[in-house]
Design a protein around this motif. Structure first.
Motif, PDB file in Angstrom:
ATOM      1  N   ALA A  44       0.807  -1.222   0.000  1.00  0.00           N
ATOM      2  CA  ALA A  44       0.000   0.000   0.000  1.00  0.00           C
ATOM      3  C   ALA A  44       0.835   1.265   0.000  1.00  0.00           C
ATOM      4  O   ALA A  44       0.455   2.257  -0.631  1.00  0.00           O
ATOM      5  N   ARG A  45       1.994   1.246   0.688  1.00  0.00           N
ATOM      6  CA  ARG A  45       2.739   2.490   0.896  1.00  0.00           C
ATOM      7  C   ARG A  45       3.948   2.657  -0.019  1.00  0.00           C
ATOM      8  O   ARG A  45       4.379   3.776  -0.259  1.00  0.00           O
ATOM      9  N   TYR A  46       4.505   1.549  -0.515  1.00  0.00           N
ATOM     10  CA  TYR A  46       5.790   1.665  -1.211  1.00  0.00           C
ATOM     11  C   TYR A  46       5.805   1.070  -2.607  1.00  0.00           C
ATOM     12  O   TYR A  46       6.872   1.005  -3.217  1.00  0.00           O
ATOM     13  N   THR A  47       4.695   0.637  -3.127  1.00  0.00           N
ATOM     14  CA  THR A  47       4.681   0.078  -4.482  1.00  0.00           C
ATOM     15  C   THR A  47       3.698   0.849  -5.355  1.00  0.00           C
ATOM     16  O   THR A  47       2.745   1.460  -4.865  1.00  0.00           O
ATOM     17  N   SER A  48       3.939   0.797  -6.635  1.00  0.00           N
ATOM     18  CA  SER A  48       3.049   1.426  -7.616  1.00  0.00           C
ATOM     19  C   SER A  48       3.342   0.822  -8.986  1.00  0.00           C
ATOM     20  O   SER A  48       4.392   0.210  -9.202  1.00  0.00           O
ATOM     21  N   GLY A  49       2.389   0.979  -9.867  1.00  0.00           N
ATOM     22  CA  GLY A  49       2.586   0.521 -11.229  1.00  0.00           C
ATOM     23  C   GLY A  49       2.849  -0.969 -11.348  1.00  0.00           C
ATOM     24  O   GLY A  49       2.140  -1.807 -10.789  1.00  0.00           O
ATOM     25  N   LYS A  50       3.928  -1.307 -12.080  1.00  0.00           N
ATOM     26  CA  LYS A  50       4.249  -2.713 -12.334  1.00  0.00           C
ATOM     27  C   LYS A  50       4.635  -3.450 -11.053  1.00  0.00           C
ATOM     28  O   LYS A  50       4.361  -4.647 -10.912  1.00  0.00           O
ATOM     29  N   THR A  51       5.278  -2.745 -10.129  1.00  0.00           N
ATOM     30  CA  THR A  51       5.665  -3.403  -8.871  1.00  0.00           C
ATOM     31  C   THR A  51       4.438  -3.822  -8.078  1.00  0.00           C
ATOM     32  O   THR A  51       4.371  -4.936  -7.546  1.00  0.00           O
ATOM     33  N   LYS A  52       3.437  -2.937  -8.027  1.00  0.00           N
ATOM     34  CA  LYS A  52       2.205  -3.289  -7.321  1.00  0.00           C
ATOM     35  C   LYS A  52       1.487  -4.422  -8.029  1.00  0.00           C
ATOM     36  O   LYS A  52       0.942  -5.337  -7.376  1.00  0.00           O
ATOM     37  N   ALA A  53       1.467  -4.405  -9.364  1.00  0.00           N
ATOM     38  CA  ALA A  53       0.841  -5.487 -10.119  1.00  0.00           C
ATOM     39  C   ALA A  53       1.544  -6.813  -9.849  1.00  0.00           C
ATOM     40  O   ALA A  53       0.897  -7.860  -9.722  1.00  0.00           O
ATOM     41  N   PHE A  54       2.880  -6.762  -9.740  1.00  0.00           N
ATOM     42  CA  PHE A  54       3.633  -7.980  -9.430  1.00  0.00           C
ATOM     43  C   PHE A  54       3.232  -8.540  -8.076  1.00  0.00           C
ATOM     44  O   PHE A  54       3.038  -9.751  -7.920  1.00  0.00           O
ATOM     45  N   PHE A  55       3.089  -7.661  -7.083  1.00  0.00           N
ATOM     46  CA  PHE A  55       2.702  -8.129  -5.752  1.00  0.00           C
ATOM     47  C   PHE A  55       1.292  -8.695  -5.756  1.00  0.00           C
ATOM     48  O   PHE A  55       1.017  -9.701  -5.088  1.00  0.00           O
ATOM     49  N   TYR A  56       0.383  -8.064  -6.491  1.00  0.00           N
ATOM     50  CA  TYR A  56      -0.980  -8.593  -6.579  1.00  0.00           C
ATOM     51  C   TYR A  56      -0.973 -10.000  -7.166  1.00  0.00           C
ATOM     52  O   TYR A  56      -1.641 -10.910  -6.669  1.00  0.00           O
ATOM     53  N   ILE A  57      -0.212 -10.179  -8.233  1.00  0.00           N
ATOM     54  CA  ILE A  57      -0.138 -11.502  -8.869  1.00  0.00           C
ATOM     55  C   ILE A  57       0.515 -12.508  -7.935  1.00  0.00           C
ATOM     56  O   ILE A  57       0.064 -13.657  -7.814  1.00  0.00           O
TER      57      ILE A  57
ATOM     58  N   LEU B 192      -3.784 -17.213   3.798  1.00  0.00           N
ATOM     59  CA  LEU B 192      -3.067 -15.938   3.940  1.00  0.00           C
ATOM     60  C   LEU B 192      -3.478 -14.886   2.909  1.00  0.00           C
ATOM     61  O   LEU B 192      -3.656 -13.715   3.271  1.00  0.00           O
ATOM     62  N   PRO B 193      -3.650 -15.231   1.611  1.00  0.00           N
ATOM     63  CA  PRO B 193      -4.060 -14.186   0.654  1.00  0.00           C
ATOM     64  C   PRO B 193      -5.379 -13.513   1.020  1.00  0.00           C
ATOM     65  O   PRO B 193      -5.576 -12.331   0.714  1.00  0.00           O
ATOM     66  N   PHE B 194      -6.279 -14.245   1.670  1.00  0.00           N
ATOM     67  CA  PHE B 194      -7.565 -13.667   2.044  1.00  0.00           C
ATOM     68  C   PHE B 194      -7.406 -12.626   3.156  1.00  0.00           C
ATOM     69  O   PHE B 194      -8.341 -11.854   3.402  1.00  0.00           O
ATOM     70  N   MET B 195      -6.276 -12.622   3.832  1.00  0.00           N
ATOM     71  CA  MET B 195      -6.003 -11.620   4.852  1.00  0.00           C
ATOM     72  C   MET B 195      -5.216 -10.450   4.263  1.00  0.00           C
ATOM     73  O   MET B 195      -5.446  -9.285   4.647  1.00  0.00           O
ATOM     74  N   ILE B 196      -4.311 -10.723   3.349  1.00  0.00           N
ATOM     75  CA  ILE B 196      -3.457  -9.660   2.800  1.00  0.00           C
ATOM     76  C   ILE B 196      -4.286  -8.616   2.060  1.00  0.00           C
ATOM     77  O   ILE B 196      -4.120  -7.400   2.260  1.00  0.00           O
ATOM     78  N   LEU B 197      -5.182  -9.057   1.188  1.00  0.00           N
ATOM     79  CA  LEU B 197      -5.881  -8.126   0.308  1.00  0.00           C
ATOM     80  C   LEU B 197      -6.801  -7.161   1.059  1.00  0.00           C
ATOM     81  O   LEU B 197      -6.793  -5.961   0.759  1.00  0.00           O
ATOM     82  N   PRO B 198      -7.603  -7.593   2.049  1.00  0.00           N
ATOM     83  CA  PRO B 198      -8.414  -6.606   2.783  1.00  0.00           C
ATOM     84  C   PRO B 198      -7.574  -5.603   3.572  1.00  0.00           C
ATOM     85  O   PRO B 198      -7.921  -4.413   3.636  1.00  0.00           O
ATOM     86  N   ILE B 199      -6.456  -6.060   4.157  1.00  0.00           N
ATOM     87  CA  ILE B 199      -5.598  -5.126   4.889  1.00  0.00           C
ATOM     88  C   ILE B 199      -4.979  -4.132   3.926  1.00  0.00           C
ATOM     89  O   ILE B 199      -4.919  -2.920   4.209  1.00  0.00           O
ATOM     90  N   GLN B 200      -4.521  -4.610   2.786  1.00  0.00           N
ATOM     91  CA  GLN B 200      -3.917  -3.725   1.794  1.00  0.00           C
ATOM     92  C   GLN B 200      -4.925  -2.680   1.316  1.00  0.00           C
ATOM     93  O   GLN B 200      -4.595  -1.497   1.170  1.00  0.00           O
TER      94      GLN B 200
END
Length: 303
Positions: free
Chosen positions: A103-116, A186-194
């Motif tokens: 949420a605080r330190y990624t954007s663009g392709k980096t954020k997309a990579f983390f989502y994937i 774990l993914p079900f916890m990461i996404l709502p917090i993010q």
């Protein structure tokens, strides 16, 4: 065309009628099929099961629900509840740093990579992942190899010897079962917090810094309290999914029923549908209580 135009004008003048026509089909399906089948299942909890003939009769009784409080059945409920709470807490601890960085330190392709990266384990078959973990945690498996390389064999054996953890290896212990649950949910916890951290206004953090708060103080007094709705929202998934799971308890860990596996065994192996229906009521009640608790923490606002 004139009929369609008349109908279109009627719906335009009466938006409530238009909304009702849209909602009637899904609400009918939800009420008649979903709730109807669920209530029918719970009603069967009042039926009588003949242990001698293995037949279910429509003689109404409260014995099945009273049997839930027998020591053996109540132990199953407490074991499942304890695992669900432990998995939710561990998932929150592991998920928060990942979600915070996303949420605080990624954007663009980096954020997309983390989502994937976060969602990719969800693309694989649930059963295949569970079977893979049985191999990873087995004696001579990858997990034991890592423990040996880190010279933590003694610590692992001491942990496995603790009452309630039990098992000669990770794959036959509650600890191994706990690790598999945390990995899968774990993914079900990461996404709502993010998502909840994404909604934090940067101006709020800047105001905290302008008032002289150190980064640690800002995190504890501003970021963490405002992220609680996201943590509570994620815990709804981890708690409820662990509560009803029956595959992981069957494949990983020591022998012993969980609520989900008890329902499966009563209905499938024994044919005692009334007792299976009675056990089905337990997670419904526990989840209802849990939802009432997390609602006060703003979980529904973060979904």
């Amino acid at each position: 065309m004139s009929t369609l135009r008349t109908l279109s004008n009627l719906l335009y003048r009466r938006p409530n009628l238009y909304l009702a026509l849209l909602l009637i089909p899904p609400l009918t399906w939800f009420g008649a099929i979903y709730l109807g089948s669920l209530l029918n299942l719970l009603w069967q909890g009042f039926y009588t099961f003949d242990d001698f003939t293995m037949a279910v009769t429509p003689d109404l009784t409260l014995g099945n629900f009273a049997a839930l409080f027998n020591p053996s059945n109540f132990d199953i409920i407490l074991r499942t509840l304890g695992m669900a709470v432990a998995v939710s807490l561990a998932s929150a601890v592991l998920a928060f740093p990942i979600a915070y960085y996303m949420a605080r330190y990624t954007s663009g392709k980096t954020k997309a990579f983390f989502y994937i990266a976060v969602m990719m384990p969800m693309w694989a078959s649930y059963i295949v992942k569970t079977y893979a973990w049985t191999l990873l945690l087995a004696k001579g498996g990858v997990a034991q190899w890592f423990v040996q390389q880190l010279h933590l064999d003694g610590l692992l054996q001491a942990v496995l010897a603790v009452p309630g953890v039990g098992g000669s290896t990770l794959s036959t212990s509650h600890l191994g079962r706990f690790l598999v649950f945390v990995y899968i949910w774990l993914p079900f916890m990461i996404l709502p917090i993010q998502a909840s951290l994404e909604r934090l206004p940067p101006s709020l953090l800047q105001a905290s810094a302008d008032l002289g708060a150190r980064p640690g103080q800002t995190f504890v007094q501003v970021i963490l309290p405002l992220s609680i709705p996201g943590i509570a929202a994620g815990s709804i998934f981890t708690f409820s999914l662990t509560l009803g799971d029956f595959i992981v308890p069957q494949l990983v860990g020591p022998p012993g029923y969980f609520i989900g596996s008890m329902v499966y065994a009563q209905q499938g192996a024994i044919g005692n549908m009334p007792m299976a229906a009675a056990f089905t009521l337990v997670p419904i009640v526990l989840i209802a209580v849990y939802l009432a608790i997390v609602k006060r923490l703003g979980a529904f606002d973060a979904l």
